[in-house]
Every structure is written in structure tokens, then in C-alpha cells.
Design a protein around this motif. Structure first.
Motif, PDB file in Angstrom:
ATOM      1  N   ILE A 111      69.081  57.230  41.118  1.00  0.00           N
ATOM      2  CA  ILE A 111      70.098  56.934  40.124  1.00  0.00           C
ATOM      3  C   ILE A 111      69.797  57.627  38.885  1.00  0.00           C
ATOM      4  O   ILE A 111      70.408  58.250  38.110  1.00  0.00           O
ATOM      5  N   LEU A 112      68.288  57.677  38.318  1.00  0.00           N
ATOM      6  CA  LEU A 112      67.909  58.404  37.234  1.00  0.00           C
ATOM      7  C   LEU A 112      68.262  59.711  37.326  1.00  0.00           C
ATOM      8  O   LEU A 112      68.708  60.493  36.191  1.00  0.00           O
ATOM      9  N   ARG A 113      67.944  60.368  38.505  1.00  0.00           N
ATOM     10  CA  ARG A 113      68.263  61.713  38.466  1.00  0.00           C
ATOM     11  C   ARG A 113      69.822  61.932  38.430  1.00  0.00           C
ATOM     12  O   ARG A 113      70.034  63.225  37.833  1.00  0.00           O
ATOM     13  N   ARG A 114      70.565  61.140  39.133  1.00  0.00           N
ATOM     14  CA  ARG A 114      72.067  61.579  39.146  1.00  0.00           C
ATOM     15  C   ARG A 114      72.814  61.376  38.110  1.00  0.00           C
ATOM     16  O   ARG A 114      73.615  62.076  37.530  1.00  0.00           O
ATOM     17  N   PHE A 115      72.251  60.274  37.347  1.00  0.00           N
ATOM     18  CA  PHE A 115      73.418  59.927  36.196  1.00  0.00           C
ATOM     19  C   PHE A 115      72.335  59.883  35.034  1.00  0.00           C
ATOM     20  O   PHE A 115      73.136  59.769  33.722  1.00  0.00           O
ATOM     21  N   GLY A 116      71.261  60.304  34.877  1.00  0.00           N
ATOM     22  CA  GLY A 116      70.472  60.229  33.654  1.00  0.00           C
ATOM     23  C   GLY A 116      70.058  59.139  33.170  1.00  0.00           C
ATOM     24  O   GLY A 116      70.377  58.147  33.234  1.00  0.00           O
ATOM     25  N   PRO A 117      68.517  59.144  32.596  1.00  0.00           N
ATOM     26  CA  PRO A 117      67.905  58.018  32.406  1.00  0.00           C
ATOM     27  C   PRO A 117      68.723  57.204  31.241  1.00  0.00           C
ATOM     28  O   PRO A 117      68.461  55.926  31.113  1.00  0.00           O
ATOM     29  N   ASP A 118      69.266  57.932  30.338  1.00  0.00           N
ATOM     30  CA  ASP A 118      70.062  57.164  29.154  1.00  0.00           C
ATOM     31  C   ASP A 118      71.364  56.816  29.476  1.00  0.00           C
ATOM     32  O   ASP A 118      71.979  56.624  28.334  1.00  0.00           O
ATOM     33  N   SER A 119      71.706  56.868  30.492  1.00  0.00           N
ATOM     34  CA  SER A 119      73.353  56.598  30.925  1.00  0.00           C
ATOM     35  C   SER A 119      73.304  54.739  31.098  1.00  0.00           C
ATOM     36  O   SER A 119      71.955  54.213  30.996  1.00  0.00           O
ATOM     37  N   TYR A 120      74.215  54.281  30.987  1.00  0.00           N
ATOM     38  CA  TYR A 120      74.478  52.890  31.189  1.00  0.00           C
ATOM     39  C   TYR A 120      73.761  52.452  32.716  1.00  0.00           C
ATOM     40  O   TYR A 120      73.240  51.425  32.714  1.00  0.00           O
ATOM     41  N   VAL A 121      74.283  53.379  33.545  1.00  0.00           N
ATOM     42  CA  VAL A 121      73.896  52.887  34.898  1.00  0.00           C
ATOM     43  C   VAL A 121      72.372  53.088  34.937  1.00  0.00           C
ATOM     44  O   VAL A 121      71.465  52.417  35.616  1.00  0.00           O
ATOM     45  N   GLY A 122      71.722  54.162  34.240  1.00  0.00           N
ATOM     46  CA  GLY A 122      70.431  54.551  34.337  1.00  0.00           C
ATOM     47  C   GLY A 122      69.656  53.280  33.691  1.00  0.00           C
ATOM     48  O   GLY A 122      68.477  53.081  34.163  1.00  0.00           O
ATOM     49  N   ARG A 123      70.025  52.948  32.357  1.00  0.00           N
ATOM     50  CA  ARG A 123      69.233  51.811  32.070  1.00  0.00           C
ATOM     51  C   ARG A 123      69.342  50.566  32.705  1.00  0.00           C
ATOM     52  O   ARG A 123      68.396  49.726  32.643  1.00  0.00           O
ATOM     53  N   ILE A 167      72.021  39.555  36.723  1.00  0.00           N
ATOM     54  CA  ILE A 167      73.024  38.908  35.717  1.00  0.00           C
ATOM     55  C   ILE A 167      72.500  39.177  34.268  1.00  0.00           C
ATOM     56  O   ILE A 167      73.205  39.867  33.356  1.00  0.00           O
ATOM     57  N   LEU A 168      71.386  38.953  34.029  1.00  0.00           N
ATOM     58  CA  LEU A 168      70.689  39.069  32.750  1.00  0.00           C
ATOM     59  C   LEU A 168      70.474  40.487  32.426  1.00  0.00           C
ATOM     60  O   LEU A 168      70.927  40.781  31.135  1.00  0.00           O
ATOM     61  N   SER A 169      70.055  41.202  33.297  1.00  0.00           N
ATOM     62  CA  SER A 169      69.972  42.537  32.973  1.00  0.00           C
ATOM     63  C   SER A 169      71.301  43.216  32.536  1.00  0.00           C
ATOM     64  O   SER A 169      71.228  43.783  31.430  1.00  0.00           O
ATOM     65  N   ILE A 170      72.323  42.855  33.186  1.00  0.00           N
ATOM     66  CA  ILE A 170      73.887  43.497  32.908  1.00  0.00           C
ATOM     67  C   ILE A 170      74.033  43.118  31.391  1.00  0.00           C
ATOM     68  O   ILE A 170      74.238  43.858  30.660  1.00  0.00           O
ATOM     69  N   LEU A 171      73.738  41.823  31.199  1.00  0.00           N
ATOM     70  CA  LEU A 171      74.078  41.105  30.016  1.00  0.00           C
ATOM     71  C   LEU A 171      73.255  41.672  28.619  1.00  0.00           C
ATOM     72  O   LEU A 171      73.924  42.311  27.805  1.00  0.00           O
ATOM     73  N   PHE A 172      72.045  42.017  29.017  1.00  0.00           N
ATOM     74  CA  PHE A 172      71.052  42.546  27.806  1.00  0.00           C
ATOM     75  C   PHE A 172      71.340  43.887  27.696  1.00  0.00           C
ATOM     76  O   PHE A 172      71.155  44.333  26.698  1.00  0.00           O
ATOM     77  N   VAL A 173      71.405  44.657  28.931  1.00  0.00           N
ATOM     78  CA  VAL A 173      71.464  46.178  28.619  1.00  0.00           C
ATOM     79  C   VAL A 173      73.030  46.231  27.759  1.00  0.00           C
ATOM     80  O   VAL A 173      72.953  47.255  26.971  1.00  0.00           O
ATOM     81  N   ARG A 174      74.101  45.663  28.337  1.00  0.00           N
ATOM     82  CA  ARG A 174      75.247  45.722  27.600  1.00  0.00           C
ATOM     83  C   ARG A 174      75.284  45.267  26.127  1.00  0.00           C
ATOM     84  O   ARG A 174      75.749  46.106  25.067  1.00  0.00           O
ATOM     85  N   LEU A 175      74.472  44.261  25.799  1.00  0.00           N
ATOM     86  CA  LEU A 175      74.077  43.956  24.169  1.00  0.00           C
ATOM     87  C   LEU A 175      73.438  44.765  23.498  1.00  0.00           C
ATOM     88  O   LEU A 175      73.975  45.097  22.408  1.00  0.00           O
ATOM     89  N   ALA A 176      72.344  45.586  24.246  1.00  0.00           N
ATOM     90  CA  ALA A 176      71.442  46.223  23.349  1.00  0.00           C
ATOM     91  C   ALA A 176      72.035  47.752  23.280  1.00  0.00           C
ATOM     92  O   ALA A 176      71.804  48.522  22.323  1.00  0.00           O
ATOM     93  N   PHE A 177      72.799  48.383  24.355  1.00  0.00           N
ATOM     94  CA  PHE A 177      72.874  49.714  24.517  1.00  0.00           C
ATOM     95  C   PHE A 177      74.581  49.928  24.567  1.00  0.00           C
ATOM     96  O   PHE A 177      74.976  51.134  24.435  1.00  0.00           O
ATOM     97  N   GLY A 178      75.266  48.863  24.584  1.00  0.00           N
ATOM     98  CA  GLY A 178      76.693  49.135  25.200  1.00  0.00           C
ATOM     99  C   GLY A 178      76.877  49.774  26.652  1.00  0.00           C
ATOM    100  O   GLY A 178      75.746  49.559  27.230  1.00  0.00           O
ATOM    101  N   VAL A 179      77.931  50.146  27.162  1.00  0.00           N
ATOM    102  CA  VAL A 179      78.358  50.488  28.237  1.00  0.00           C
ATOM    103  C   VAL A 179      78.466  52.236  28.582  1.00  0.00           C
ATOM    104  O   VAL A 179      78.901  52.485  29.573  1.00  0.00           O
ATOM    105  N   LYS A 180      77.960  52.732  27.786  1.00  0.00           N
ATOM    106  CA  LYS A 180      78.030  54.443  27.645  1.00  0.00           C
ATOM    107  C   LYS A 180      77.097  54.869  28.539  1.00  0.00           C
ATOM    108  O   LYS A 180      75.872  54.437  28.575  1.00  0.00           O
TER     109      LYS A 180
END
Lengths: 180, 197
Positions: A111-123, A167-180
């Protein structure tokens, strides 16, 4: 700065433990070498005891993955998860994380290779990888090693905790970095 | 439940392979996985032999006892069923410390040692004790201060800020661990799951 600190800790912690433990023992006139060997023998015994459990899990997981059953399971979960805005790319990771540590790590690396580590999916993948552990593997190997057959509510609580971790991962990643 | 998941995985795998007409993959992956499992345990054996040797030295020198003294009251809150001077508390402490530092490989030997010591205090050798369930539930929830592996993978993948996920990881794992402890405390007294002695 923070990266350097994390890097330094992972580089130094093990050598430091050696120096402190062995130095302290020598200072207190412990027969260090022979005591070390006494403890080391326990390691062989444990390894022999966990071997059947590790083989059983690896084989079941290998069949589950190679046959394509895992991909089917991930695909069938997709409609449910899209309601909660869980990206489809993260699904295989959520399925495999409780089952296999190395399998999950391989998916995260992909996933990190395909979408980049600094993308929403990567984080999100990074956070999920780091914040839960391989429930199924831990339970069968640890309980198996000491001969426990009835595990009571351990599996139920372990899997619920994994779900909560996702669930918490999704919540905290969205809170901290947004969904981009 | 272990039975169900284990057999379920194999049966589903065989069924899907049959539907897609590549049963050969089931056979080959069975033997590949068995081989991989043995290789994994052999690698782990080296690590376990080494860490349990170090642990024995720390135990005999009294270092473990000194470290354990500070965290013991906290651990006793999480494991109320254990005796005050239970030897398992030391191994549990070492296992948690290794997990917190992200030393996953060191965590396994201490975890298995803790299980052996918990089993010695267990009245019914076939059924998990309260302390065993709590200990394993905390392990599977996996609180990590330094997720060293994932930070290294992110750096390798060219991240601008590889360690930016440390905060979210800690928050998520802390949250799920607290949730797991509460759920465990609730279920271990329930009619269905409580230990019958």
C-alpha cells in the motif's frame, strides 16, 4: 528531530539493555555466563512446544490466501465498509491483520509503495499496522504453548479490540491529517 | 472459537479453489506454508534462547526485582487475581516493556515465559485463568510507544515525515487496549465465560 529520536531509540535500546543487564550482574558477582546458559535452555523448550501451533496457523492461512478466499472475503465486506468511508484498498489489511503479522506487513508495504506513505490510505495503513497485533496467532501460540484448550472470552475480546483499533485508526487519521 | 476459525479458513480455501479450478494451489501452499512456519520458529528459537538467557541473568542479579518493584502496584490493578509476589508479574512487565519499545521479537519469549508461570498458578490446567485472558488480550491490542518497523517502512517508501503516524498509532492502540480491558472485565464475570472452579 522526532525521526532521529525514534531511530536512535530503536538503534540503541537493545545494546543498552545488554550493557545494563550484564554489567549489573557482574557487579553483583553473579556467575553470568552459566546463568545465561541456564535461561537460554528454556528457549529451546519453548520453541519445540510452539512449533505445531505455528505450523497449523501458517498452513490454514496459506490455503486461505492462495485459493483466493481472502480476496473474496474482502470483496464481500466492501459494500458494508463503504458506508463508513473505509477505502477499499485497506480491506485486505483489515482481514489479514489479526491472522498474520508478516502477511499484514507485506500488504502495508505494498500500500505504501502504490499510494505513497503520505496519502490518506498510506497513513491509515501505517496506523492500523502499528496499533493492533496478530490476535489469532498470539492466542493459538500462547495458549497452545501451555496446553490451554478452553480460551473463554479471549478470542471475542481480542477481535473486538482489533475492530475498535481499526475504527479509532480511521477516526484519528482523519482528525489529524484529513482524507487527502 | 479457535476450532471454528481454523477449520473455516481451510474449508473456505478449498471451496474457493474448487470453484475457481486451481486446487493445485491449495496443495502447494500447504507445503510451502509448513516449511515457512518451521523456518520462522527456527529464527525465533535463536531469539528466544538469547533473550531468555539475558532475562535469567537479570533475574539472578536482582535487577528484575528492582525494576518490578516500581510497576508492580499498577500491574496488580490490571491483574487483581494474581498473588502479590507472583513470579509471572516480572515476565509480564518485561513483555509489556518490550512491546512498548517496539521490540516485538523480545516480547515473544517474555510472553511465553509469563504464560508458563501463569499456568503454574492456574487451578484448571485446560481452561484459561482470568489473568491469562487479560494478559493475552492486552498483547493482541498491542500498545506501542515506538512503532519502529512501520516508521522504517515509511522512510523506505520515501515519506516526507515517516514518524508522523506515531501519535495516531499510540492514540488508536491506547483506545483499543482500554476498550479491551473493560470488555474483558465485563465478560469474565458473565455467566457464559466465567471460570468454574
Amino acid at each position: 528531530m522526532f525521526v532521529a529520536a525514534v531511530d536512535a531509540i530503536s538503534r540503541w535500546s537493545i545494546p543498552l539493555i545488554f550493557v545494563i543487564v550484564l554489567g549489573y550482574a557482574l557487579w553483583h558477582r553473579v556467575d553470568v555466563y552459566n546463568v545465561f546458559l541456564d535461561g537460554a535452555r528454556e528457549g529451546i523448550d519453548l520453541a519445540v512446544r510452539i512449533l505445531p501451533y505455528v505450523v497449523s496457523i501458517f498452513v490454514a492461512l496459506g490455503i486461505f490466501r492462495a485459493s483466493g478466499a481472502m480476496d473474496s472475503l474482502a470483496a464481500s465486506l466492501h459494500p458494508v465498509l463503504s458506508i463508513f468511508h473505509v477505502p477499499a484498498e485497506i480491506l485486505p489489511l483489515m482481514v489479514i491483520r489479526p491472522l498474520s503479522g508478516s502477511g499484514a506487513l507485506a500488504i502495508t508495504a505494498e500500500i505504501l509503495r502504490r499510494f505513497g506513505p503520505d496519502s490518506y490510505v498510506g497513513r491509515l495503513a501505517s496506523t492500523m499496522q502499528g496499533s493492533t497485533d496478530t490476535t489469532f496467532y498470539i492466542l493459538s501460540v500462547y495458549f497452545g504453548a501451555v496446553g490451554i484448550r478452553k480460551i473463554r472470552h479471549a478470542m471475542l475480546v481480542g477481535l473486538c479490540a482489533d475492530l475498535m483499533g481499526f475504527i479509532l485508526s480511521i477516526l484519528f487519521v482523519r482528525l489529524a491529517f484529513g482524507v487527502k | 472459537m479457535l476450532n471454528l476459525v481454523w477449520v473455516g479458513m481451510i474449508l473456505m480455501g478449498v471451496a474457493v479453489a474448487a470453484a475457481r479450478g486451481h486446487m493445485d494451489l491449495v496443495t502447494s501452499s500447504t507445503f510451502d506454508s509448513a516449511k515457512l512456519a518451521v523456518e520462522t520458529v527456527i529464527t525465533l528459537t535463536g531469539i528466544m534462547v538469547f533473550w531468555l538467557g539475558i532475562a535469567k541473568v537479570a533475574e539472578q542479579s536482582g535487577l528484575m526485582e528492582r525494576l518490578g518493584h516500581a510497576v508492580r502496584p499498577m500491574l496488580r490493578m490490571v491483574f487483581p487475581s494474581l498473588k502479590r509476589d507472583s513470579p509471572a508479574l516480572n515476565s509480564i512487565m518485561m513483555n509489556f516493556a518490550a512491546n512498548l519499545l517496539g521490540l516485538g521479537q523480545a516480547a515473544t519469549p517474555f510472553g511465553l515465559k509469563a504464560m508458563t508461570e501463569l499456568q503454574a498458578e492456574n487451578d484448571d490446567k485446560e481452561t484459561a485463568s482470568d489473568a491469562m485472558v487479560t494478559f493475552l488480550v492486552m498483547n493482541t491490542a498491542g500498545v506501542t510507544l515506538i512503532p519502529a518497523t512501520i516508521v522504517a517502512y515509511r522512510a523506505a517508501a520515501g515519506s516526507v515525515n515517516p514518524s508522523e503516524i506515531v501519535g495516531t498509532t499510540l492514540a488508536a492502540s491506547l483506545g483499543s487496549t482500554i476498550f479491551a480491558l473493560l470488555l474483558d472485565a465485563l465478560l469474565r464475570r458473565s455467566r457464559r465465560f466465567r471460570q468454574r472452579v
